[in-house]
Write an enzyme that holds these catalytic residues in place. Structure first.
Site, short mmCIF file in Angstrom:
data_model
loop_
_atom_site.label_atom_id
_atom_site.label_comp_id
_atom_site.label_asym_id
_atom_site.label_seq_id
_atom_site.Cartn_x
_atom_site.Cartn_y
_atom_site.Cartn_z
N ARG A 101 5.80 4.93 11.81
CA ARG A 101 4.88 3.82 11.55
C ARG A 101 3.72 4.41 10.78
O ARG A 101 2.91 5.16 11.33
CB ARG A 101 4.42 3.20 12.87
CG ARG A 101 3.40 2.10 12.72
CD ARG A 101 4.05 0.81 12.25
NE ARG A 101 3.10 -0.30 12.37
CZ ARG A 101 3.03 -1.27 11.51
NH1 ARG A 101 3.84 -1.31 10.48
NH2 ARG A 101 2.16 -2.23 11.69
N GLY A 102 3.64 4.10 9.50
CA GLY A 102 2.72 4.77 8.59
C GLY A 102 1.27 4.80 8.96
O GLY A 102 0.61 5.81 8.76
N ASP A 113 -0.23 5.18 11.63
CA ASP A 113 -0.58 6.16 12.65
C ASP A 113 -0.52 7.59 12.17
O ASP A 113 -1.30 8.42 12.61
CB ASP A 113 0.39 6.06 13.85
CG ASP A 113 0.19 4.83 14.68
OD1 ASP A 113 -0.88 4.21 14.58
OD2 ASP A 113 1.10 4.48 15.43
N ARG A 158 0.82 8.79 8.66
CA ARG A 158 1.10 9.12 7.26
C ARG A 158 0.21 10.25 6.74
O ARG A 158 0.69 11.17 6.07
CB ARG A 158 0.96 7.90 6.37
CG ARG A 158 1.34 8.20 4.92
CD ARG A 158 1.25 6.99 4.03
NE ARG A 158 2.10 5.90 4.44
CZ ARG A 158 3.41 5.81 4.18
NH1 ARG A 158 4.01 6.77 3.52
NH2 ARG A 158 4.09 4.77 4.57
N GLY A 160 8.98 -9.09 9.21
CA GLY A 160 9.95 -10.01 9.80
C GLY A 160 11.32 -9.97 9.15
O GLY A 160 12.24 -10.59 9.65
N GLU A 162 15.32 0.25 12.37
CA GLU A 162 15.77 1.58 11.95
C GLU A 162 16.26 2.36 13.16
O GLU A 162 17.30 3.02 13.10
CB GLU A 162 14.61 2.37 11.32
CG GLU A 162 14.23 1.96 9.94
CD GLU A 162 12.99 2.70 9.46
OE1 GLU A 162 12.51 2.32 8.39
OE2 GLU A 162 12.49 3.63 10.13
#
Length: 171
Positions: free
Chosen positions: A23-24, A26, A28, A56, A90
């Site tokens: 999750r970018g 947090d 990246r 979505g 994913e």
């Protein structure tokens, strides 16, 4: 930003070596940058998503293909990981490939306890409750996400705590 689709490490010469799910917002510019640099330095081709993903929507064909083309998946669980439907989708695909014996999964628990992932508590429970309110409490999709989180949370991985110390966790 959502989860993990641009290739940083290249894709020339065949299959990717590592797919990174994250999750970018947090990680990246912190841990992920260091991980990516280390992988590239060792000549490991990686797939790290850099595009905005449509909220979505279903996991894209390119992401599915990248997961299928890799041999190792690093799942970087962070505080906001479960807020992303893309990340959770994913993870379902990653865990399916693991069950088929086609993918090694290496979880990294970045400032979250593995137990919070395994049996959603705190931010993971809150995120899943939001998804349930949008998709329905009996949503098959949410049930798959819960199952994938439970399975991944039971894997041996690395726990990076708030002080930056890391430890290999037993299964």
């Amino acid at each position: 930003m959502a989860g993990s689709s641009s290739v940083f490490g290249g894709r020339a010469g065949g299959s990717l070596h590592v797919f990174v799910s994250f999750r970018g917002i947090d990680v990246r510019n912190t841990f992920l940058g260091h991980l990516h640099h280390a992988l590239v330095r060792e000549g490991i081709r990686t797939y790290i998503d850099g595009e905005e993903l449509q909220k979505g929507g279903e996991i894209s064909f390119s992401l599915e293909k990248a997961i299928e083309d890799t041999r190792i998946a690093v799942v970087l669980f962070s505080k906001n990981y479960a807020t992303s439907r893309w990340c959770l989708s994913e993870l379902v695909k990653i865990m399916e490939r693991r069950k088929e014996g086609k993918l090694v999964v290496m979880p990294v628990f970045y400032r979250v306890d593995p137990g919070e992932v395994r049996t959603p508590r705190k931010c993971f429970a809150e995120a899943l409750a939001v998804h349930e309110s949008q998709l329905g409490k009996e949503s098959i999709e949410v049930m798959k996400w819960r199952e994938a989180l439970h399975e991944a949370g039971n894997l041996s991985g690395w726990h990076l705590d708030f002080n930056g110390h890391d430890a290999l966790l037993p299964p």
